[in-house]
Design a protein around this motif. Sequence first.
Motif, PDB file in Angstrom:
ATOM      1  N   ARG A 136     -13.750  40.903  11.883  1.00 22.11           N
ATOM      2  CA  ARG A 136     -15.064  41.345  11.425  1.00 22.11           C
ATOM      3  C   ARG A 136     -14.929  42.242  10.181  1.00 22.11           C
ATOM      4  NH1 ARG A 136     -15.312  38.365  15.104  1.00 22.11           N
ATOM      5  NH2 ARG A 136     -15.258  37.028  13.270  1.00 22.11           N
ATOM      6  N   ARG A 151     -19.330  40.530  20.897  1.00 22.00           N
ATOM      7  CA  ARG A 151     -18.528  39.306  20.834  1.00 22.00           C
ATOM      8  C   ARG A 151     -19.334  38.075  21.236  1.00 22.00           C
ATOM      9  NH1 ARG A 151     -12.890  41.265  23.596  1.00 22.00           N
ATOM     10  NH2 ARG A 151     -14.356  42.054  25.165  1.00 22.00           N
ATOM     11  N   TRP A 201     -10.331  40.523  17.201  1.00 23.51           N
ATOM     12  CA  TRP A 201     -11.745  40.223  16.961  1.00 23.51           C
ATOM     13  C   TRP A 201     -12.335  41.212  15.957  1.00 23.51           C
ATOM     14  CZ3 TRP A 201     -16.335  42.820  17.276  1.00 23.51           C
ATOM     15  CH2 TRP A 201     -17.503  42.042  17.230  1.00 23.51           C
ATOM     16  N   GLN A 212     -19.457  33.620  15.884  1.00 21.70           N
ATOM     17  CA  GLN A 212     -18.544  34.076  14.841  1.00 21.70           C
ATOM     18  C   GLN A 212     -19.023  33.678  13.450  1.00 21.70           C
ATOM     19  OE1 GLN A 212     -14.358  33.961  15.260  1.00 21.70           O
ATOM     20  NE2 GLN A 212     -14.380  34.130  17.494  1.00 21.70           N
TER      21      GLN A 212
END
Length: 298
Positions: free
Chosen positions: A79, A34, A75, A38
């Motif tokens: 992805r 993480r 999250w 992003q």
Amino acid sequence: MRAWLRLMILLWLLTPCLAGASTAIIYQPQLRDRDVAQAQWPLIFMQLRAQGFDTLVVQWTEYGDAFGDAAGHAWLLQRVREARAAGLHIVLGLNSDPAFFQRQQVPTAALGDYLHTLSRRDDAVARRWAGDLGVDAIDGWYLPMEIDDKRWRDPKAREALQDYLASERRQLDRIAPRPVYVTSFFAGNMTPERYAELLDAVQHTGVRAWVQDGAGTGRLGEGERKLYLDAVSQCTETRAHGIVFEIFHQTGADKTFSATALPDAAANTALTQRAPCHGDSVFFELRYLPEMAGIMQR
């Protein structure tokens, strides 16, 4: 023909399959991932597609408590959506028990209960992901256990394993009928011939086995590894559905796994390998690709 057999055949015929043999990269989600910006992730997945990978295998969507919470799930879901947007097929791993290798050592009489617990958790995770990601976005399921050549020598234990795998296949078919995959590894605890029999038993459950080549772990020498890989790669008999090529060098003990990436030249050579008999060519793991140096922590 019995009704249940007709149903199984119909589900098999309707199951979407990856076109031909796939060239896949495994992604093992870690909480530290993480920290990657992003904006970097769509570029990573587009680069994978440009390199010739057609499939992303997400090793797990939950690892113990990791990624099971709302923020962690969101999250990882993003992805996976980005990977699919880049043109990659998605083979979705389910729940991974961090203590699997210890807990699988329970007495054989209790093994079925433990495996049933895994199955219930997988069912919940698969339903959550099918609802959030969408059934059409899932091209396959992956069971994040690894079948070794020691625990499953015992006939009673192997029977429990086969029951578990067949049950997983049936319950996942009810959610989204897709191919179901699992990996296996060898460490010299069976003869190559007996290991091939183990893989044959796995295949008969309807679950497709990918065999780890053992190059990265280094448990066996190259000549020994070849004996096992040859035994499970007979083109006239479907035992291994593909090979997992390890593109790392293990530096720590199994209980505290640590590894380093191969030098770029060695990694690029390793990436040219392809499974025999038109099997799937699967590479472990995303963070060990030369292009990921300086992007993903290893």
